[in-house]
Motif scaffolding. Sequence first.
Motif, PDB file in Angstrom:
ATOM      1  N   VAL A  43      -4.387 -44.233  18.733  1.00 20.22           N
ATOM      2  CA  VAL A  43      -5.338 -43.994  18.255  1.00 20.22           C
ATOM      3  C   VAL A  43      -6.653 -44.826  18.589  1.00 20.22           C
ATOM      4  O   VAL A  43      -8.117 -44.872  19.092  1.00 20.22           O
ATOM      5  N   PHE A  44      -6.253 -45.566  19.497  1.00 19.96           N
ATOM      6  CA  PHE A  44      -7.022 -46.586  21.156  1.00 19.96           C
ATOM      7  C   PHE A  44      -7.099 -45.735  22.273  1.00 19.96           C
ATOM      8  O   PHE A  44      -7.823 -46.718  22.937  1.00 19.96           O
ATOM      9  N   ALA A  45      -6.032 -45.372  22.260  1.00 19.58           N
ATOM     10  CA  ALA A  45      -6.025 -44.382  23.443  1.00 19.58           C
ATOM     11  C   ALA A  45      -6.265 -45.148  24.510  1.00 19.58           C
ATOM     12  O   ALA A  45      -6.554 -45.098  25.927  1.00 19.58           O
ATOM     13  N   GLY A  46      -4.786 -46.506  24.088  1.00 15.65           N
ATOM     14  CA  GLY A  46      -4.760 -47.048  25.127  1.00 15.65           C
ATOM     15  C   GLY A  46      -3.426 -46.987  26.164  1.00 15.65           C
ATOM     16  O   GLY A  46      -2.737 -46.846  25.068  1.00 15.65           O
ATOM     17  N   GLU A  47      -2.795 -48.239  26.579  1.00 13.87           N
ATOM     18  CA  GLU A  47      -1.417 -48.212  26.812  1.00 13.87           C
ATOM     19  C   GLU A  47      -1.745 -50.655  27.722  1.00 13.87           C
ATOM     20  O   GLU A  47      -2.028 -50.348  28.449  1.00 13.87           O
ATOM     21  N   PRO A  48      -1.152 -51.402  27.033  1.00 10.72           N
ATOM     22  CA  PRO A  48      -0.761 -50.618  25.270  1.00 10.72           C
ATOM     23  C   PRO A  48      -1.439 -49.979  24.043  1.00 10.72           C
ATOM     24  O   PRO A  48      -3.140 -50.752  24.949  1.00 10.72           O
ATOM     25  N   VAL A 191      -5.985 -44.125  28.838  1.00 11.62           N
ATOM     26  CA  VAL A 191      -5.294 -42.932  28.483  1.00 11.62           C
ATOM     27  C   VAL A 191      -5.694 -41.729  28.111  1.00 11.62           C
ATOM     28  O   VAL A 191      -6.370 -41.927  27.399  1.00 11.62           O
ATOM     29  N   ASP A 192      -6.436 -40.822  29.822  1.00 10.91           N
ATOM     30  CA  ASP A 192      -6.869 -39.976  29.869  1.00 10.91           C
ATOM     31  C   ASP A 192      -7.237 -38.960  28.397  1.00 10.91           C
ATOM     32  O   ASP A 192      -7.945 -38.562  27.610  1.00 10.91           O
ATOM     33  N   SER A 193      -5.473 -38.314  28.125  1.00 12.30           N
ATOM     34  CA  SER A 193      -5.208 -37.604  27.897  1.00 12.30           C
ATOM     35  C   SER A 193      -4.991 -38.009  26.384  1.00 12.30           C
ATOM     36  O   SER A 193      -5.447 -36.773  25.424  1.00 12.30           O
ATOM     37  N   LEU A 194      -5.298 -39.023  26.313  1.00  9.33           N
ATOM     38  CA  LEU A 194      -5.679 -39.316  24.328  1.00  9.33           C
ATOM     39  C   LEU A 194      -6.927 -39.768  24.185  1.00  9.33           C
ATOM     40  O   LEU A 194      -6.932 -38.962  22.418  1.00  9.33           O
ATOM     41  N   ALA A 195      -7.787 -39.141  24.752  1.00  8.08           N
ATOM     42  CA  ALA A 195      -9.060 -39.428  24.649  1.00  8.08           C
ATOM     43  C   ALA A 195      -9.869 -38.173  24.868  1.00  8.08           C
ATOM     44  O   ALA A 195     -11.041 -37.876  25.031  1.00  8.08           O
ATOM     45  N   ALA A 196      -8.927 -36.951  25.599  1.00 12.27           N
ATOM     46  CA  ALA A 196      -9.325 -35.867  25.739  1.00 12.27           C
ATOM     47  C   ALA A 196     -10.342 -34.943  24.477  1.00 12.27           C
ATOM     48  O   ALA A 196     -10.009 -34.935  23.658  1.00 12.27           O
ATOM     49  N   PRO A 197     -11.344 -34.628  25.215  1.00 12.41           N
ATOM     50  CA  PRO A 197     -12.184 -33.745  24.073  1.00 12.41           C
ATOM     51  C   PRO A 197     -11.461 -32.490  23.518  1.00 12.41           C
ATOM     52  O   PRO A 197     -11.933 -31.631  22.764  1.00 12.41           O
ATOM     53  N   ASP A 198     -10.872 -31.303  24.302  1.00 14.60           N
ATOM     54  CA  ASP A 198     -10.167 -30.482  23.895  1.00 14.60           C
ATOM     55  C   ASP A 198      -8.549 -30.377  24.445  1.00 14.60           C
ATOM     56  O   ASP A 198      -8.490 -30.875  25.357  1.00 14.60           O
ATOM     57  N   TYR A 199      -7.920 -29.407  24.162  1.00 17.00           N
ATOM     58  CA  TYR A 199      -6.638 -29.601  24.334  1.00 17.00           C
ATOM     59  C   TYR A 199      -6.081 -29.044  25.739  1.00 17.00           C
ATOM     60  O   TYR A 199      -5.273 -29.432  26.171  1.00 17.00           O
ATOM     61  N   VAL A 200      -6.886 -28.119  25.878  1.00 13.89           N
ATOM     62  CA  VAL A 200      -7.077 -27.675  27.270  1.00 13.89           C
ATOM     63  C   VAL A 200      -6.846 -28.689  28.497  1.00 13.89           C
ATOM     64  O   VAL A 200      -6.271 -29.456  29.248  1.00 13.89           O
TER      65      VAL A 200
END
Length: 398
Positions: A43-48, A191-200
Amino acid sequence: MSIDTAPRTSRGPVLRAERALAPDLARGAMLLIIALANVAGVVFAGEPGLDSTPQGVDRGLNFLLFELVHARGYPVFAVMFGYGLVQLARRQDASGATRQQVRSVLLRRNLWLVVFGFAHAALLYYGDFLGAYGIVGIVMTLALLRRGDRFHRIALVLWALAVVEILVLSAVVVSRIGGSGGSAPLPSDHVDSLAAPDYVTSILDRLAEWPAHTLTVLPFIFITWLGMWAARRRVLEELARHRTLLRWTAALGLGIAVAGGLPAALVSAGWLHVDTSTASLSLMLHGASGMFAGPGYVAVFGLVAMRVIRPGPVVGALSALGQRSLSGYLFQSVAWLVLLAPFTLALGDRFGSRTVGGLIIAVVVWLVTVLIARLLDKRGRPGPAEVVLRRLTYGPRT
């Protein structure tokens, strides 16, 4: 050399129930800790995953997450992975398989776990552990499985050295807190993938993120080694005989994890103000002490199982999920993608608090896996991921 070093004793009905219940109960409960940790990152697109400017109830939730959840879920996974590897080898030995056949089965299973991990990361979630533990499992099979007791005591020495490291780091953090100024948040990697605008785009991001994440997990082999040491002594199968060990492990393991996580938890809640370097050191201490939560939580689950003579519906459902932990773990990742990704339902933004919303979703998703596992258990069916892994490992039934 045999991997079964525990002395044989007579077995009654209660001990037979313990043998089946404790490891499965630990795995089932473990999935709740993993869900709570992972959903915050999503939900926060981060680690941690954390709200860097918490208000109201979010302060308390941040505090609890850093004390009990963040960097405290994967060590449970690691301990149980090492424990399960010995259990699997023991079952193969009992079936009459030769040492070479046992090694081949374990290597094949762990190689397929690496493949599972790659697919899991590419399609669903960057923070995959399956690939890393598959690699760790290969190393353990080749280098550790058939070693003697004296060699396996090295694992205990490594944990003792880790205690010394934590004490030194704790002293440094406490001394820095006393003279620290500023109000820096805990460092968190985007984390880029958790904030990506589309699935691809998310797939491409995850393909880049997975190798680095996997490399960070590999050093945790000595956590899985402790699980292997415990399994050789049947700690979770013979709970009554190891009651004192379990009590001390629960107290010391969780005590170190909670104490070591306290500075970072206070900073995350906004109740302690430190400078940037002290915040980084606090997070380092949090991660180092978190591994002790693995054996600590497992010991707690063992003590709980020891009190269960006849499992009721709740314990039975948790045990059923533990027997299907791979399916439960993958189900969570599907849920995060469907429910929380920016390009799907994005439910994390539908609540007044993203922390509260994420945790509610995590608990609901975990409960769904518990119910599904219970239904499968009543029908005598394994989880779908377990079916696939078993078929790939052993081949089609004859």
